[in-house]
Design a protein around this motif. Sequence first.
Motif, PDB file in Angstrom:
ATOM      1  N   HIS A   1     -16.276  17.551 -28.739  1.00 54.86           N
ATOM      2  CA  HIS A   1     -17.153  16.727 -29.557  1.00 54.86           C
ATOM      3  C   HIS A   1     -18.619  17.137 -29.411  1.00 54.86           C
ATOM      4  CE1 HIS A   1     -13.519  14.176 -29.258  1.00 54.86           C
ATOM      5  NE2 HIS A   1     -13.846  13.811 -30.460  1.00 54.86           N
ATOM      6  N   GLY A   2     -18.844  18.287 -28.796  1.00 49.83           N
ATOM      7  CA  GLY A   2     -20.209  18.783 -28.659  1.00 49.83           C
ATOM      8  C   GLY A   2     -21.024  18.073 -27.603  1.00 49.83           C
ATOM      9  N   PHE A   3     -20.348  17.365 -26.710  1.00 52.47           N
ATOM     10  CA  PHE A   3     -21.053  16.652 -25.658  1.00 52.47           C
ATOM     11  C   PHE A   3     -21.093  17.475 -24.379  1.00 52.47           C
ATOM     12  CE2 PHE A   3     -21.429  11.967 -26.675  1.00 52.47           C
ATOM     13  CZ  PHE A   3     -21.141  12.100 -28.021  1.00 52.47           C
ATOM     14  N   THR A   4     -22.094  17.209 -23.557  1.00 50.50           N
ATOM     15  CA  THR A   4     -22.052  17.689 -22.180  1.00 50.50           C
ATOM     16  C   THR A   4     -21.710  16.491 -21.294  1.00 50.50           C
ATOM     17  OG1 THR A   4     -24.425  17.309 -21.997  1.00 50.50           O
ATOM     18  CG2 THR A   4     -23.718  19.540 -22.481  1.00 50.50           C
ATOM     19  N   LEU A   5     -20.804  16.728 -20.379  1.00 53.41           N
ATOM     20  CA  LEU A   5     -20.290  15.643 -19.552  1.00 53.41           C
ATOM     21  C   LEU A   5     -21.331  15.171 -18.541  1.00 53.41           C
ATOM     22  CD1 LEU A   5     -17.840  13.925 -18.735  1.00 53.41           C
ATOM     23  CD2 LEU A   5     -17.132  15.800 -17.243  1.00 53.41           C
ATOM     24  N   GLU A   6     -21.469  13.880 -18.427  1.00 57.48           N
ATOM     25  CA  GLU A   6     -22.384  13.350 -17.419  1.00 57.48           C
ATOM     26  C   GLU A   6     -21.658  12.522 -16.360  1.00 57.48           C
ATOM     27  OE1 GLU A   6     -25.459  11.290 -19.504  1.00 57.48           O
ATOM     28  OE2 GLU A   6     -26.722  13.080 -19.641  1.00 57.48           O
ATOM     29  N   ALA A   7     -20.930  11.524 -16.805  1.00 61.56           N
ATOM     30  CA  ALA A   7     -20.263  10.671 -15.832  1.00 61.56           C
ATOM     31  C   ALA A   7     -19.047  10.020 -16.462  1.00 61.56           C
ATOM     32  CB  ALA A   7     -21.218   9.580 -15.333  1.00 61.56           C
ATOM     33  N   HIS A   8     -18.190   9.463 -15.627  1.00 65.55           N
ATOM     34  CA  HIS A   8     -17.053   8.734 -16.152  1.00 65.55           C
ATOM     35  C   HIS A   8     -16.566   7.714 -15.133  1.00 65.55           C
ATOM     36  CE1 HIS A   8     -15.078  11.855 -13.740  1.00 65.55           C
ATOM     37  NE2 HIS A   8     -14.068  11.020 -13.621  1.00 65.55           N
ATOM     38  N   THR A   9     -15.970   6.667 -15.629  1.00 63.05           N
ATOM     39  CA  THR A   9     -15.369   5.664 -14.748  1.00 63.05           C
ATOM     40  C   THR A   9     -13.925   5.450 -15.168  1.00 63.05           C
ATOM     41  OG1 THR A   9     -15.985   3.814 -16.162  1.00 63.05           O
ATOM     42  CG2 THR A   9     -17.563   4.467 -14.494  1.00 63.05           C
ATOM     43  N   VAL A  10     -13.084   5.263 -14.199  1.00 67.60           N
ATOM     44  CA  VAL A  10     -11.671   5.015 -14.461  1.00 67.60           C
ATOM     45  C   VAL A  10     -11.219   3.852 -13.590  1.00 67.60           C
ATOM     46  CG1 VAL A  10      -9.336   5.947 -14.381  1.00 67.60           C
ATOM     47  CG2 VAL A  10     -11.242   7.447 -14.955  1.00 67.60           C
ATOM     48  N   GLU A  11     -10.521   2.901 -14.188  1.00 69.17           N
ATOM     49  CA  GLU A  11      -9.929   1.800 -13.429  1.00 69.17           C
ATOM     50  C   GLU A  11      -8.482   1.692 -13.849  1.00 69.17           C
ATOM     51  OE1 GLU A  11     -10.819  -0.782 -11.207  1.00 69.17           O
ATOM     52  OE2 GLU A  11     -12.679   0.277 -10.715  1.00 69.17           O
ATOM     53  N   VAL A  12      -7.592   1.793 -12.897  1.00 68.86           N
ATOM     54  CA  VAL A  12      -6.173   1.701 -13.199  1.00 68.86           C
ATOM     55  C   VAL A  12      -5.611   0.439 -12.554  1.00 68.86           C
ATOM     56  CG1 VAL A  12      -3.975   2.910 -13.147  1.00 68.86           C
ATOM     57  CG2 VAL A  12      -6.109   4.210 -13.065  1.00 68.86           C
ATOM     58  N   THR A  13      -4.898  -0.344 -13.319  1.00 69.24           N
ATOM     59  CA  THR A  13      -4.239  -1.521 -12.756  1.00 69.24           C
ATOM     60  C   THR A  13      -2.739  -1.386 -12.893  1.00 69.24           C
ATOM     61  OG1 THR A  13      -4.393  -2.701 -14.843  1.00 69.24           O
ATOM     62  CG2 THR A  13      -6.163  -3.048 -13.296  1.00 69.24           C
ATOM     63  N   GLY A  14      -2.028  -1.882 -11.900  1.00 72.60           N
ATOM     64  CA  GLY A  14      -0.571  -1.831 -11.912  1.00 72.60           C
ATOM     65  C   GLY A  14      -0.033  -2.858 -10.945  1.00 72.60           C
ATOM     66  N   LEU A  15       1.232  -2.730 -10.638  1.00 76.70           N
ATOM     67  CA  LEU A  15       1.873  -3.662  -9.716  1.00 76.70           C
ATOM     68  C   LEU A  15       2.401  -2.850  -8.531  1.00 76.70           C
ATOM     69  CD1 LEU A  15       2.134  -6.709 -10.129  1.00 76.70           C
ATOM     70  CD2 LEU A  15       4.498  -6.351 -10.831  1.00 76.70           C
ATOM     71  N   CYS A  16       1.982  -3.214  -7.335  1.00 75.13           N
ATOM     72  CA  CYS A  16       2.399  -2.458  -6.165  1.00 75.13           C
ATOM     73  C   CYS A  16       3.845  -2.778  -5.803  1.00 75.13           C
ATOM     74  CB  CYS A  16       1.468  -2.727  -4.981  1.00 75.13           C
ATOM     75  SG  CYS A  16       1.721  -4.320  -4.188  1.00 75.13           S
ATOM     76  N   SER A  17       4.420  -1.979  -4.935  1.00 74.57           N
ATOM     77  CA  SER A  17       5.848  -2.109  -4.630  1.00 74.57           C
ATOM     78  C   SER A  17       6.186  -3.499  -4.091  1.00 74.57           C
ATOM     79  CB  SER A  17       6.272  -1.030  -3.637  1.00 74.57           C
ATOM     80  OG  SER A  17       5.372  -0.985  -2.552  1.00 74.57           O
ATOM     81  N   ALA A  18       5.318  -4.017  -3.234  1.00 77.49           N
ATOM     82  CA  ALA A  18       5.572  -5.339  -2.659  1.00 77.49           C
ATOM     83  C   ALA A  18       5.622  -6.408  -3.746  1.00 77.49           C
ATOM     84  CB  ALA A  18       4.491  -5.678  -1.635  1.00 77.49           C
ATOM     85  N   CYS A  19       4.683  -6.342  -4.669  1.00 81.21           N
ATOM     86  CA  CYS A  19       4.631  -7.349  -5.715  1.00 81.21           C
ATOM     87  C   CYS A  19       5.766  -7.174  -6.717  1.00 81.21           C
ATOM     88  CB  CYS A  19       3.279  -7.297  -6.434  1.00 81.21           C
ATOM     89  SG  CYS A  19       1.932  -7.916  -5.401  1.00 81.21           S
ATOM     90  N   GLN A  20       6.207  -5.927  -6.897  1.00 85.39           N
ATOM     91  CA  GLN A  20       7.375  -5.698  -7.751  1.00 85.39           C
ATOM     92  C   GLN A  20       8.588  -6.384  -7.150  1.00 85.39           C
ATOM     93  OE1 GLN A  20       8.025  -1.482  -8.836  1.00 85.39           O
ATOM     94  NE2 GLN A  20       5.882  -1.168  -8.319  1.00 85.39           N
ATOM     95  N   ALA A  21       8.744  -6.261  -5.838  1.00 85.15           N
ATOM     96  CA  ALA A  21       9.881  -6.850  -5.143  1.00 85.15           C
ATOM     97  C   ALA A  21       9.866  -8.368  -5.298  1.00 85.15           C
ATOM     98  CB  ALA A  21       9.839  -6.471  -3.664  1.00 85.15           C
ATOM     99  N   VAL A  22       8.695  -8.950  -5.110  1.00 84.73           N
ATOM    100  CA  VAL A  22       8.570 -10.402  -5.259  1.00 84.73           C
ATOM    101  C   VAL A  22       8.953 -10.821  -6.676  1.00 84.73           C
ATOM    102  CG1 VAL A  22       6.943 -12.308  -5.316  1.00 84.73           C
ATOM    103  CG2 VAL A  22       6.848 -10.642  -3.459  1.00 84.73           C
ATOM    104  N   GLY A  23       8.443 -10.081  -7.636  1.00 85.52           N
ATOM    105  CA  GLY A  23       8.729 -10.403  -9.031  1.00 85.52           C
ATOM    106  C   GLY A  23      10.214 -10.307  -9.343  1.00 85.52           C
ATOM    107  N   THR A  24      10.877  -9.307  -8.774  1.00 84.56           N
ATOM    108  CA  THR A  24      12.307  -9.119  -9.020  1.00 84.56           C
ATOM    109  C   THR A  24      13.120 -10.223  -8.374  1.00 84.56           C
ATOM    110  OG1 THR A  24      11.914  -6.756  -8.956  1.00 84.56           O
ATOM    111  CG2 THR A  24      14.198  -7.461  -8.858  1.00 84.56           C
ATOM    112  N   ALA A  25      12.703 -10.563  -7.137  1.00 82.97           N
ATOM    113  CA  ALA A  25      13.432 -11.578  -6.379  1.00 82.97           C
ATOM    114  C   ALA A  25      13.312 -12.949  -7.035  1.00 82.97           C
ATOM    115  CB  ALA A  25      12.897 -11.639  -4.952  1.00 82.97           C
ATOM    116  N   ALA A  26      12.145 -13.265  -7.543  1.00 85.23           N
ATOM    117  CA  ALA A  26      11.893 -14.593  -8.081  1.00 85.23           C
ATOM    118  C   ALA A  26      12.621 -14.849  -9.401  1.00 85.23           C
ATOM    119  CB  ALA A  26      10.396 -14.779  -8.303  1.00 85.23           C
TER     120      ALA A  26
END
Lengths: 146, 146
Positions: free
Chosen positions: A121-146
């Motif tokens: 796109h004709g830009f020069t890169l300066e900075a970036h932010t990334v935030e990833v959300t998910g469910l960790c293994s422990a919380c998956q287990a709780v969700g499955t059990a419940a």
Amino acid sequence: MAGTRQLDYAGLLAEHGLRPTRQRVSVLVALASRDDATAQQIHALLADDGVRVGLATVYRTLAWLAEHGIVDTLMHHRGEVCYRLCGEGHHHHLVCSGCHRVVELGDCELDPWLADLTAEHGFTLEAHTVEVTGLCSACQAVGTAA
Amino acid sequence: MAGTRQLDYAGLLAEHGLRPTRQRVSVLVALASRDDATAQQIHALLADDGVRVGLATVYRTLAWLAEHGIVDTLMHHRGEVCYRLCGEGHHHHLVCSGCHRVVELGDCELDPWLADLTAEHGFTLEAHTVEVTGLCSACQAVGTAA
DNA sequence: TTTAGTGCAAAAGTTTTGCATGGTC
DNA sequence: GACCATGCAAAACTTTTGCACTAAA
């Protein structure tokens, strides 16, 4: 345990030319005891522990810490800023939506992709932010059990 | 031009079960005339154009629009929220730090990378946000010339 | 003793809410 | 006419700032 950490924090503050006062160390200890927290939450947390620190001091301390790169700032909610004690260098976070546990991701592998993308796109890169959300293994287990 | 757009917006609101009032359409028109804007900025923009809309109405309208996925919300600054009129589907933005021009990136190509990453830590992927800032070609030229 | 830091309270800023009024279906 | 939406003003909220006082170098 808490003793050694407090010494670390005192040294950390001194390295950056800040006086290692009781209040500043307390803020760091409180921040370390949680994955992340707002200024208000830290203030309440300290008050609950019987540590009397002015709210303005909490804000001033967090501003200093952020300025010196000791903590990261996040803005998820409206009108309030979240602070997080972080490692060095450029990295991103993986946050569990269940328990709010945070995993720091090591090296950022996005740079090549981002370089291509911006160049397209004709830009020069300066900075970036990334935030990833998910469910960790422990919380998956709780969700499955419940 | 403005006429046809206002009709579009009226239809858009009606589709979502909202009454297409003068105020709501005005907010959408104002939002479309900028890359992004805060509620305060939209209110001022409308006032400058002689369109009298209450500040509370601007906030209420933006909240509705955000809830219905018609606008995206961004939180760059402290204590104020930025709103942006967006296309459909999952995509990210490339923002020029010079002129604040926004390029919407098409498909998100990060999913495979993110899937690997989250699996590595035992997480299931839920969502992610990416913000890339750079300098667009026009602003690069200005910077070089100056 | 000189300087930096703290606490308190007030101020500043954005956003939300209550209620009477006005517009839309 | 019933109901939804608006406007205004006040409230709620986080964050910042001024200033006298206290603690640290």
